[in-house]
Design a protein around this motif. Structure first.
Motif, PDB file in Angstrom:
ATOM      1  N   THR A 154      34.889  22.010  16.385  1.00  0.00           N
ATOM      2  CA  THR A 154      35.299  21.411  17.657  1.00  0.00           C
ATOM      3  C   THR A 154      34.269  20.400  18.142  1.00  0.00           C
ATOM      4  OG1 THR A 154      36.472  23.439  18.270  1.00  0.00           O
ATOM      5  CG2 THR A 154      35.927  21.909  20.037  1.00  0.00           C
ATOM      6  N   ILE A 155      32.996  20.757  18.030  1.00  0.00           N
ATOM      7  CA  ILE A 155      31.923  19.859  18.475  1.00  0.00           C
ATOM      8  C   ILE A 155      31.866  18.611  17.606  1.00  0.00           C
ATOM      9  CG2 ILE A 155      29.424  19.654  18.743  1.00  0.00           C
ATOM     10  CD1 ILE A 155      29.457  22.701  19.405  1.00  0.00           C
ATOM     11  N   LYS A 156      32.008  18.788  16.294  1.00  0.00           N
ATOM     12  CA  LYS A 156      32.008  17.628  15.393  1.00  0.00           C
ATOM     13  C   LYS A 156      33.139  16.672  15.739  1.00  0.00           C
ATOM     14  CE  LYS A 156      29.814  19.427  11.188  1.00  0.00           C
ATOM     15  NZ  LYS A 156      30.032  19.786   9.763  1.00  0.00           N
ATOM     16  N   GLN A 157      34.306  17.211  16.028  1.00  0.00           N
ATOM     17  CA  GLN A 157      35.440  16.363  16.363  1.00  0.00           C
ATOM     18  C   GLN A 157      35.201  15.614  17.661  1.00  0.00           C
ATOM     19  OE1 GLN A 157      39.442  18.024  15.878  1.00  0.00           O
ATOM     20  NE2 GLN A 157      40.003  17.180  17.864  1.00  0.00           N
ATOM     21  N   ALA A 158      34.576  16.277  18.631  1.00  0.00           N
ATOM     22  CA  ALA A 158      34.322  15.637  19.925  1.00  0.00           C
ATOM     23  C   ALA A 158      33.239  14.575  19.830  1.00  0.00           C
ATOM     24  CB  ALA A 158      33.935  16.693  20.957  1.00  0.00           C
ATOM     25  N   VAL A 159      32.154  14.881  19.145  1.00  0.00           N
ATOM     26  CA  VAL A 159      31.006  13.977  19.074  1.00  0.00           C
ATOM     27  C   VAL A 159      31.262  12.818  18.120  1.00  0.00           C
ATOM     28  CG1 VAL A 159      28.574  13.815  18.438  1.00  0.00           C
ATOM     29  CG2 VAL A 159      29.394  15.795  19.730  1.00  0.00           C
TER      30      VAL A 159
ATOM     31  N   VAL B 236      30.537  18.271  26.042  1.00  0.00           N
ATOM     32  CA  VAL B 236      31.795  17.903  25.383  1.00  0.00           C
ATOM     33  C   VAL B 236      32.787  17.345  26.399  1.00  0.00           C
ATOM     34  CG1 VAL B 236      33.824  18.847  24.204  1.00  0.00           C
ATOM     35  CG2 VAL B 236      31.531  19.481  23.431  1.00  0.00           C
ATOM     36  N   SER B 237      32.791  17.907  27.607  1.00  0.00           N
ATOM     37  CA  SER B 237      33.735  17.436  28.635  1.00  0.00           C
ATOM     38  C   SER B 237      33.445  16.009  29.075  1.00  0.00           C
ATOM     39  CB  SER B 237      33.705  18.365  29.848  1.00  0.00           C
ATOM     40  OG  SER B 237      32.517  18.173  30.616  1.00  0.00           O
ATOM     41  N   THR B 238      32.204  15.562  28.891  1.00  0.00           N
ATOM     42  CA  THR B 238      31.827  14.221  29.340  1.00  0.00           C
ATOM     43  C   THR B 238      32.095  13.141  28.304  1.00  0.00           C
ATOM     44  OG1 THR B 238      29.534  14.407  28.540  1.00  0.00           O
ATOM     45  CG2 THR B 238      30.013  15.205  30.777  1.00  0.00           C
ATOM     46  N   ILE B 239      32.297  13.514  27.040  1.00  0.00           N
ATOM     47  CA  ILE B 239      32.479  12.502  25.998  1.00  0.00           C
ATOM     48  C   ILE B 239      33.857  12.576  25.342  1.00  0.00           C
ATOM     49  CG2 ILE B 239      30.024  12.436  25.455  1.00  0.00           C
ATOM     50  CD1 ILE B 239      30.642  14.145  22.976  1.00  0.00           C
TER      51      ILE B 239
END
Length: 536
Positions: free
Chosen positions: A158-163, A207-210
């Motif tokens: 999830t983090i990889k997809q967001a970042v 994550v919510s900010t990007i």
């Protein structure tokens, strides 16, 4: 507890976040005029905040972390020592003497039901349900971060997809941060364990900010559920949490091993299904390597592949394995949740998000879990009309393959009823009293009467197999048994020799004719966990 402040740096991604301050305050100090929580909430009014929970070993919410870009406030809740959590090493508080009503009203008004601004968390459902069961608190406008990310729900994915390509991510550190959300010792938490809790909340906020997609996810809102429904869901979640905690964190096994010299891998072959090595997201291997003159050493490794009896392991330091002998292999970390566990958690989340009307969509749920004898329960009118129009299938003792005693006969007749007062039949009896014979007699009578859509479900593969063998013993052929490939092939195929023609292996569920075959088969057998398959 006096306030504790910890200064830390996040180590999960290459972004200049500066020094983070984590402030631990006790629940009884929440309403103080001057504290970090009030300041955090006031300066982020209408903005997103990150949440993370720390749990006791029995599933109570021990700590709740709230984060923005630079500050994390951690509320330590005051828990009573109760039966089942005596091993909680945190000091006993005076929670039964301290009135925390004002603190909880403050939390509800200013955080849990804030008028504007979403709350973001990884795995929000357990947090929401623990708030309810432990403190009778509810939450709204809470976003489950993984619902906008990878289908695996793995935090790293999830983090990889967001970042994306914005920053370099330290995957191993992220795995460590999300590996365990339990807190057993207050003093250790204040020094070390809080770092993971604080970082989980900080990551959720970041994550919510990007990433825009989380804001499109239906928010969790437990205010919309009745007390009865919320109580059932919370207990179910806590029971699942406790079962997860009972899974072993270390397992040492002896395997037949060989070296794959081409890829410098270890092939480990298990002799029993229970000893099978599975590839787990949060697991690592500790491998004993034999040396000269009896001197050996241990290296860390990871499972790169697992199929059937054999698993492939690689050492994390790329140790050359030529000439080495392999001793025992210890798997460290809990196994990944089963497919059934994942699906159960997903359904609970969807209920909390309002995507499933738990209390009205399923009459079985209403009858079994959400009603009492005093309730004026009614089955759907369409079901009643269908039952009234259906031909009654009658039991004839001379048409079943085995003689039945009076109690067995009564049970079969009750199971054949399709009226509203006979939709649920409970049969109880010790082993050897003929319950499987009753099931087979019911199926035989029902099929002879033209009934279909019969599903025979049991908890274990062995129980389902016993029913299937009884059907075969009765001379019945119009049924199919659904079996997991992982359980069947390499391990238990020999147990199904006599009924092989009636078996469908899970790898065949994607075959073009599977759906049609299932629809045309009047009786289907499978385990309870098999029902979690998305194909079914």
């Amino acid at each position: 507890m006096s306030a504790v402040t910890i200064l830390l740096y996040q180590n999960v991604m290459e972004v200049d976040s500066g020094q983070l301050s984590a402030h631990i305050i006790s629940e009884s100090n929440v309403t103080e005029e001057q504290n970090q929580l009030r300041s955090l909430l006031e300066r982020n009014e209408g903005r997103a905040l990150g949440l993370a929970g720390g749990f006791t070993l029995t599933g109570e919410l021990a700590m709740l972390a709230i984060a923005d870009k630079s500050t994390i406030v951690i509320i330590e809740f005051e828990l009573r020592k109760s039966k089942g959590n005596e091993h909680d090493e945190r000091p006993v508080t005076l929670a039964n003497k301290v009135d925390n009503t004002a603190a909880r009203v403050f939390l509800t008004q200013n955080l849990l039901r804030r008028a504007t601004g979403f709350l973001y968390a990884f795995d929000i459902a357990p947090i929401a349900l623990a708030l309810s069961q432990t403190f009778d608190l509810r939450i709204a406008n809470a976003i489950d971060v993984q619902s906008a990310g990878s289908k695996t729900r793995a935090p790293l994915a999830t983090i990889k997809q967001a970042v994306g390509d914005l920053h370099h991510i330290y995957g191993e550190n992220i795995d460590k941060v999300f590996r365990d959300d339990t807190i057993t010792d207050h003093f250790l938490a204040a020094k070390n364990g809080t770092s993971s809790l604080a970082q989980r909340a900080w990551i959720a906020h970041y994550v919510s900010t990007i990433e825009d997609r989380p804001a499109q996810v239906p928010p969790v809102d437990t205010f919309r559920l009745s007390d009865e429904a919320l109580e059932f869901l919370a207990k179910s979640s806590k029971d699942s949490f406790q079962l997860e905690q009972k899974k072993p964190t270390e397992v040492t096994r002896q395997f037949t091993t060989s070296i794959d010299h081409t890829y410098n891998h270890i092939n480990a072959q298990a002799d029993r299904y229970q000893n099978k090595i599975r590839k787990g997201q949060h697991q690592r291997a500790s491998i004993d390597i034999g040396g000269c003159a009896g001197r050996g050493f241990t290296v860390d490794g990871q499972v790169t592949r697992s199929q059937g009896r054999t698993a492939k392991l690689a050492t994390t330091n790329s140790l050359k394995l030529d000439g080495k002998s392999i001793g025992s292999i210890k798997i460290v970390g809990r196994e990944d949740p089963t497919q059934a566990e994942v699906q159960r958690a997903q359904k609970v989340l969807e209920i909390l998000q309002g995507l499933i009307n738990f209390e009205h969509d399923n009459p079985w749920v209403q009858l079994i879990f959400s009603s009492s004898p005093r309730d004026d329960f009614r089955w759907p009118s369409a079901w009643t009309e269908e039952a009234n129009d259906a031909d009654v299938v009658k039991f004839h003792a001379d048409r079943v393959s085995r003689p039945l005693n009076p109690s067995q006969t009564e049970a079969v007749k009750q199971m054949l009823q399709q009226s509203d007062d006979g939709r649920l039949t409970v049969i109880q009896g010790p082993p050897g009293t003929g319950k499987t014979t009753v099931i087979a007699s019911f199926v035989q009578t029902a099929l002879d009467g033209g009934l279909s859509g019969i599903w025979l479900i049991a908890q274990s593969n062995v129980a389902v197999k016993n029913i299937a063998e009884k059907l075969a013993d009765f001379g019945l052929t119009k049924w199919k048994l659904l079996v997991s490939k992982d359980f069947f092939e390499y391990w238990h195929e020999h147990l199904y020799t006599n009924i092989r023609a009636n078996i469908i292996i899970s790898e065949d569920f994607s075959a073009p004719g599977f759906a049609k075959e299932l629809q045309s088969t009047p009786a289907i057998l499978c385990t309870l966990s098999m029902l979690s398959s998305s194909v079914l």
